[in-house]
Every structure is written in C-alpha cells, then in structure tokens.
Design a protein around this motif. Sequence first.
Motif, PDB file in Angstrom:
ATOM      1  N   THR A   1     -16.760   6.633   3.644  1.00  0.00           N
ATOM      2  CA  THR A   1     -15.613   5.808   3.051  1.00  0.00           C
ATOM      3  C   THR A   1     -15.363   4.585   4.021  1.00  0.00           C
ATOM      4  O   THR A   1     -14.676   3.781   3.579  1.00  0.00           O
ATOM      5  N   ALA A   2     -16.288   4.421   5.012  1.00  0.00           N
ATOM      6  CA  ALA A   2     -16.094   3.574   6.017  1.00  0.00           C
ATOM      7  C   ALA A   2     -16.134   2.268   5.404  1.00  0.00           C
ATOM      8  O   ALA A   2     -15.323   1.132   5.684  1.00  0.00           O
ATOM      9  N   ALA A   3     -17.233   1.857   4.614  1.00  0.00           N
ATOM     10  CA  ALA A   3     -17.532   0.489   3.974  1.00  0.00           C
ATOM     11  C   ALA A   3     -16.258   0.157   3.153  1.00  0.00           C
ATOM     12  O   ALA A   3     -15.885  -0.843   3.092  1.00  0.00           O
ATOM     13  N   ALA A   4     -15.938   1.010   2.376  1.00  0.00           N
ATOM     14  CA  ALA A   4     -14.774   0.564   1.347  1.00  0.00           C
ATOM     15  C   ALA A   4     -13.535   0.334   2.112  1.00  0.00           C
ATOM     16  O   ALA A   4     -12.690  -0.457   1.733  1.00  0.00           O
ATOM     17  N   ALA A   5     -13.323   1.362   3.198  1.00  0.00           N
ATOM     18  CA  ALA A   5     -11.930   0.876   3.928  1.00  0.00           C
ATOM     19  C   ALA A   5     -12.119  -0.505   4.616  1.00  0.00           C
ATOM     20  O   ALA A   5     -11.180  -1.130   4.668  1.00  0.00           O
ATOM     21  N   LEU A   6     -13.145  -0.569   5.203  1.00  0.00           N
ATOM     22  CA  LEU A   6     -13.303  -1.876   5.933  1.00  0.00           C
ATOM     23  C   LEU A   6     -13.194  -3.020   4.773  1.00  0.00           C
ATOM     24  O   LEU A   6     -12.567  -4.033   5.202  1.00  0.00           O
ATOM     25  N   ALA A   7     -13.872  -3.091   3.579  1.00  0.00           N
ATOM     26  CA  ALA A   7     -13.563  -3.999   2.476  1.00  0.00           C
ATOM     27  C   ALA A   7     -12.277  -4.294   2.394  1.00  0.00           C
ATOM     28  O   ALA A   7     -11.837  -5.409   2.283  1.00  0.00           O
ATOM     29  N   ASN A   8     -11.602  -3.124   2.176  1.00  0.00           N
ATOM     30  CA  ASN A   8     -10.160  -3.328   1.772  1.00  0.00           C
ATOM     31  C   ASN A   8      -9.315  -3.951   2.934  1.00  0.00           C
ATOM     32  O   ASN A   8      -8.649  -4.748   2.575  1.00  0.00           O
ATOM     33  N   ARG A   9      -9.683  -3.704   4.206  1.00  0.00           N
ATOM     34  CA  ARG A   9      -8.953  -4.422   5.169  1.00  0.00           C
ATOM     35  C   ARG A   9      -9.273  -5.876   5.388  1.00  0.00           C
ATOM     36  O   ARG A   9      -8.206  -6.668   5.682  1.00  0.00           O
ATOM     37  N   VAL A  10     -10.442  -5.985   5.037  1.00  0.00           N
ATOM     38  CA  VAL A  10     -10.800  -7.538   5.114  1.00  0.00           C
ATOM     39  C   VAL A  10     -10.020  -8.374   4.009  1.00  0.00           C
ATOM     40  O   VAL A  10      -9.452  -9.420   4.176  1.00  0.00           O
ATOM     41  N   GLN A  11     -10.163  -7.730   2.855  1.00  0.00           N
ATOM     42  CA  GLN A  11      -9.477  -8.204   1.769  1.00  0.00           C
ATOM     43  C   GLN A  11      -7.845  -8.562   1.664  1.00  0.00           C
ATOM     44  O   GLN A  11      -7.355  -9.587   1.620  1.00  0.00           O
ATOM     45  N   TYR A  12      -7.434  -7.521   2.442  1.00  0.00           N
ATOM     46  CA  TYR A  12      -6.115  -7.764   2.818  1.00  0.00           C
ATOM     47  C   TYR A  12      -5.617  -9.003   3.749  1.00  0.00           C
ATOM     48  O   TYR A  12      -4.791  -9.456   3.819  1.00  0.00           O
ATOM     49  N   ASP A  13      -6.490  -8.908   4.787  1.00  0.00           N
ATOM     50  CA  ASP A  13      -6.240  -9.597   6.093  1.00  0.00           C
ATOM     51  C   ASP A  13      -6.422 -11.212   5.547  1.00  0.00           C
ATOM     52  O   ASP A  13      -5.792 -11.968   5.777  1.00  0.00           O
ATOM     53  N   ILE A  14      -7.506 -11.400   4.715  1.00  0.00           N
ATOM     54  CA  ILE A  14      -7.686 -12.795   4.381  1.00  0.00           C
ATOM     55  C   ILE A  14      -6.885 -13.079   2.971  1.00  0.00           C
ATOM     56  O   ILE A  14      -6.498 -14.426   3.225  1.00  0.00           O
ATOM     57  N   TYR A  15      -6.975 -12.246   1.888  1.00  0.00           N
ATOM     58  CA  TYR A  15      -6.247 -12.819   0.794  1.00  0.00           C
ATOM     59  C   TYR A  15      -4.704 -12.128   0.775  1.00  0.00           C
ATOM     60  O   TYR A  15      -3.870 -12.439  -0.382  1.00  0.00           O
ATOM     61  N   GLY A  16      -4.194 -10.995   1.426  1.00  0.00           N
ATOM     62  CA  GLY A  16      -3.199 -10.405   1.118  1.00  0.00           C
ATOM     63  C   GLY A  16      -3.321  -9.597  -0.165  1.00  0.00           C
ATOM     64  O   GLY A  16      -2.324  -8.917  -0.397  1.00  0.00           O
ATOM     65  N   VAL A  17      -4.546  -9.044  -0.237  1.00  0.00           N
ATOM     66  CA  VAL A  17      -4.708  -8.349  -1.543  1.00  0.00           C
ATOM     67  C   VAL A  17      -5.253  -6.818  -1.228  1.00  0.00           C
ATOM     68  O   VAL A  17      -6.096  -6.988  -0.134  1.00  0.00           O
ATOM     69  N   HIS A  18      -4.692  -6.031  -1.706  1.00  0.00           N
ATOM     70  CA  HIS A  18      -4.853  -4.494  -1.173  1.00  0.00           C
ATOM     71  C   HIS A  18      -5.466  -3.945  -2.244  1.00  0.00           C
ATOM     72  O   HIS A  18      -4.864  -3.459  -3.401  1.00  0.00           O
ATOM     73  N   ASN A  19      -6.906  -3.467  -2.214  1.00  0.00           N
ATOM     74  CA  ASN A  19      -7.475  -2.565  -3.292  1.00  0.00           C
ATOM     75  C   ASN A  19      -7.638  -1.233  -3.115  1.00  0.00           C
ATOM     76  O   ASN A  19      -7.758  -0.912  -2.147  1.00  0.00           O
ATOM     77  N   GLU A  20      -7.387  -0.247  -4.024  1.00  0.00           N
ATOM     78  CA  GLU A  20      -7.490   1.066  -3.778  1.00  0.00           C
ATOM     79  C   GLU A  20      -8.197   1.716  -4.864  1.00  0.00           C
ATOM     80  O   GLU A  20      -8.158   1.226  -5.768  1.00  0.00           O
TER      81      GLU A  20
END
Length: 86
Positions: free
Chosen positions: A67-86
């Motif tokens: 799950t590490a890759a997906a968790a990192l991608a979600n964090r980057v999306q949130y940090d850059i765009y304020g979007v949280h994908n789950e």
Amino acid sequence: MAEVLLVDTPYYEIEGKKIDTELVRINYRKINFEMLDAFMIEYNKIRYKIKNSKYYLITALYNIPLTAAAALANRVQYDIYGVHNE
C-alpha cells in the motif's frame, strides 16, 4: 518487526487468514525507511482505540509494501492540490 523476523512460529494471522511466516518475512524485508516513516506519520493520526496493538502492527507492517505507493500518491495529491483520493 524484529519479532516477526527472528521468532520461529509456523504462521501469522493477518486479516483473518493464516499466512506462512516466511511470506510475512518476505514482505517485512521489502520495508524501507521511507515506507516506515510514512506509516508512523499515519499511525500517529489514529484517534480510535486499537484493541490488540501487536496484531494491528503485524498486519499493518505486512501491508506496507502493498500500500505504500498508493499512500504516498494520496499524500502528494493532497499536499499539492488539496485533493484526497481514497
């Protein structure tokens, strides 16, 4: 992590399934510092009571390489765009 890697036991119960110890160890050996660091950040955000912390950690650490890759991608999306994908 040390217990799983060093203590001989035939299997670990993960998500209700008996997983051979060597398979669990293979996943644990894939964990690197960045994965563990990201896990600890998320673990510290937990605000509910964990009934059995030992088994929770064994399961969570087993799942990190998956799950590490997906968790990192979600964090980057949130940090850059304020979007949280789950």
